[in-house]
Design an enzyme around this catalytic site. Structure first.
Site, mmCIF file in Angstrom:
data_model
loop_
_atom_site.group_PDB
_atom_site.id
_atom_site.type_symbol
_atom_site.label_atom_id
_atom_site.label_comp_id
_atom_site.label_asym_id
_atom_site.label_seq_id
_atom_site.Cartn_x
_atom_site.Cartn_y
_atom_site.Cartn_z
ATOM 1 N N ARG A 190 4.340 -51.849 10.519
ATOM 2 C CA ARG A 190 3.031 -52.011 9.880
ATOM 3 C C ARG A 190 2.118 -52.890 10.721
ATOM 4 O O ARG A 190 2.242 -54.116 10.718
ATOM 5 C CB ARG A 190 3.234 -52.623 8.487
ATOM 6 C CG ARG A 190 1.979 -52.765 7.675
ATOM 7 C CD ARG A 190 1.410 -51.446 7.205
ATOM 8 N NE ARG A 190 2.315 -50.699 6.356
ATOM 9 C CZ ARG A 190 2.143 -49.411 6.051
ATOM 10 N NH1 ARG A 190 1.110 -48.735 6.493
ATOM 11 N NH2 ARG A 190 3.031 -48.795 5.291
ATOM 12 N N ARG B 200 6.089 -41.721 15.123
ATOM 13 C CA ARG B 200 5.929 -43.182 15.051
ATOM 14 C C ARG B 200 7.262 -43.880 14.781
ATOM 15 O O ARG B 200 7.341 -45.096 14.819
ATOM 16 C CB ARG B 200 4.887 -43.581 14.008
ATOM 17 C CG ARG B 200 5.181 -43.156 12.577
ATOM 18 C CD ARG B 200 4.134 -43.710 11.621
ATOM 19 N NE ARG B 200 4.260 -43.159 10.282
ATOM 20 C CZ ARG B 200 3.617 -43.616 9.218
ATOM 21 N NH1 ARG B 200 2.809 -44.652 9.335
ATOM 22 N NH2 ARG B 200 3.763 -43.053 8.047
ATOM 23 N N HIS C 200 -3.787 -45.016 15.101
ATOM 24 C CA HIS C 200 -4.042 -45.602 13.767
ATOM 25 C C HIS C 200 -4.188 -47.125 13.895
ATOM 26 O O HIS C 200 -3.343 -47.894 13.419
ATOM 27 C CB HIS C 200 -2.835 -45.236 12.892
ATOM 28 C CG HIS C 200 -2.944 -45.532 11.440
ATOM 29 N ND1 HIS C 200 -3.359 -46.747 10.942
ATOM 30 C CD2 HIS C 200 -2.662 -44.766 10.370
ATOM 31 C CE1 HIS C 200 -3.313 -46.702 9.614
ATOM 32 N NE2 HIS C 200 -2.903 -45.510 9.242
ATOM 33 N N ASP D 226 -10.636 -45.448 1.974
ATOM 34 C CA ASP D 226 -9.787 -44.489 2.693
ATOM 35 C C ASP D 226 -10.658 -43.257 2.962
ATOM 36 O O ASP D 226 -10.826 -42.409 2.087
ATOM 37 C CB ASP D 226 -8.561 -44.135 1.829
ATOM 38 C CG ASP D 226 -7.490 -43.420 2.624
ATOM 39 O OD1 ASP D 226 -7.739 -43.100 3.800
ATOM 40 O OD2 ASP D 226 -6.401 -43.175 2.066
ATOM 41 N N GLU E 157 -9.574 -45.853 12.864
ATOM 42 C CA GLU E 157 -8.628 -45.022 13.607
ATOM 43 C C GLU E 157 -9.359 -43.955 14.418
ATOM 44 O O GLU E 157 -10.271 -43.305 13.910
ATOM 45 C CB GLU E 157 -7.670 -44.353 12.612
ATOM 46 C CG GLU E 157 -7.049 -45.362 11.660
ATOM 47 C CD GLU E 157 -6.331 -44.705 10.488
ATOM 48 O OE1 GLU E 157 -5.793 -43.595 10.662
ATOM 49 O OE2 GLU E 157 -6.302 -45.302 9.396
#
Ligand SMILES: O=P(O)(O)OC[C@H]1O[C@@H](O)[C@H](O)[C@@H](O)[C@@H]1O
EC number: 5.1.3.15
Length: 312
Positions: free
Chosen positions: A88, A114, A184, A228, A287
């Site tokens: 994270r 990832r 990201h 978002d 991002e």
């Protein structure tokens, strides 16, 4: 493993590999992925900046120009090493799909690279004294179960006063394929209250918090609740203005016409095991993507480069 990597790829006084498990407190090492011994992290320090990159995920974890008091990237104090999960913070690589899989919700969110170990292809120094690292990943029988294509990915990272991250997708098969993807990036900020994202005025966005309705941005982006959004037809240059730390971070993208802005805000952040409850105050994700209608078709034998440059 760490010794072998150092023998082959270390650059004296500039780049070395360290055992990442010693960098994380024991209670945050849930399970070390088995594929590679230790959890190799590349540590870079040159005349311009300091940076760290995990081989797991091809993941840039930190980048701090010498002129900056604070890292430009955010890595949660609660980030944890857990086999099968991404870390994270920093710059996770989302590929070959961004967000949930468009047809199959059982497949992992943000694709499957990832949380895989990437191999080192090369390390070196540019004529200007910046440090360059290339990591690679290719398809396996296991990835073909998730996504039935032959491919090669290269992440091409240059650490100077600017951090350049290029993600190159090569189609090694006989059929074209379509990808969505993201670098990201979690940017560290003094306090989310003092943050303004510049460059998105009058662009259209898909509001994921409101079920995907399309809206138009009026003025700068300020964040005081969950955000978002997939912004579309964005210019190649965005900036994060941080009035608390009195700095501006520039984001220059290539190969991308969309950008995602994400902050989970308090309630959602509290549900993430790998975020501290007040972490939402300390970061914003801006991002560099090919997301929403910005989808990329890659033809056999061809390659596509998505690039993000970050500097203060
Ligand atoms: O928890 P993850 O899979 O890393 O995703 C974090 C966020 O990533 C963002 O890019 C998405 O737009 C959000 O919807 C998502 O919640």
């Amino acid at each position: 493993m760490i010794n072998q990597l150092n023998d082959r790829y270390a650059i004296d006084g500039q780049l070395k590999f360290i055992d990442g498990t010693t960098e994380f407190p024991p209670d945050r090492i849930i399970s070390v992925p088995e594929e590679v011994e230790g959890f190799p992290i590349i540590q870079i320090e040159n005349n311009f900046a300091k940076a760290t990159i995990a081989l797991y995920g091809g993941h840039v974890l930190s980048f701090q120009p010498m002129t900056e008091a604070e890292d430009l990237l955010f890595l949660s104090e609660s980030a944890r090493i857990q086999a099968g999960k991404g870390l994270r913070g920093g710059i996770p690589v989302c590929w070959p799909w961004f967000g949930p899989h468009p047809e199959d919700s059982t497949l992992p969110s943000h694709g499957f690279v990832r949380n895989r170990f990437w191999s080192v292809l090369s390390t070196g120094t540019t004529p200007g004294g910046e440090t360059q690292i290339q990591l690679g990943l290719t398809d396996t029988p296991e990835t073909r179960e998730l996504w039935p294509h032959a491919w090669e990915l290269v992440i091409d990272i240059v650490v100077g006063d600017t951090l350049t991250v290029g993600l190159i997708t090569r189609n090694q098969g006989n059929e074209p394929f379509t990808i969505t993807q993201a670098l990201h990036t979690y940017f560290q900020v003094g306090n989310i209250d003092g943050v303004r994202i510049l460059g998105l005025d009058r662009t259209e966005y898909i509001d994921k918090v409101e079920g995907g309705v399309q809206k138009s941005q009026a003025g700068v982006v300020e964040i005081d609740s969950e955000v978002d959004r997939i912004y579309m037809n964005v210019p190649p240059k965005l900036a994060i203005d941080d009035s608390t730390w009195k700095r501006q971070i520039q984001i220059l993208s290539k190969g991308s016409s969309s950008a995602v802005v994400w902050n989970p805000w308090s309630e959602k952040a509290a549900k993430f095991a790998d975020l501290s409850d007040d972490d939402y105050l300390r970061f914003v994700c801006v991002e560099t993507t090919n997301a929403g209608p910005d989808q990329i078709e890659v033809f056999p034998g061809h390659e596509y480069r998505l690039e993000s440059k970050i500097r203060n």
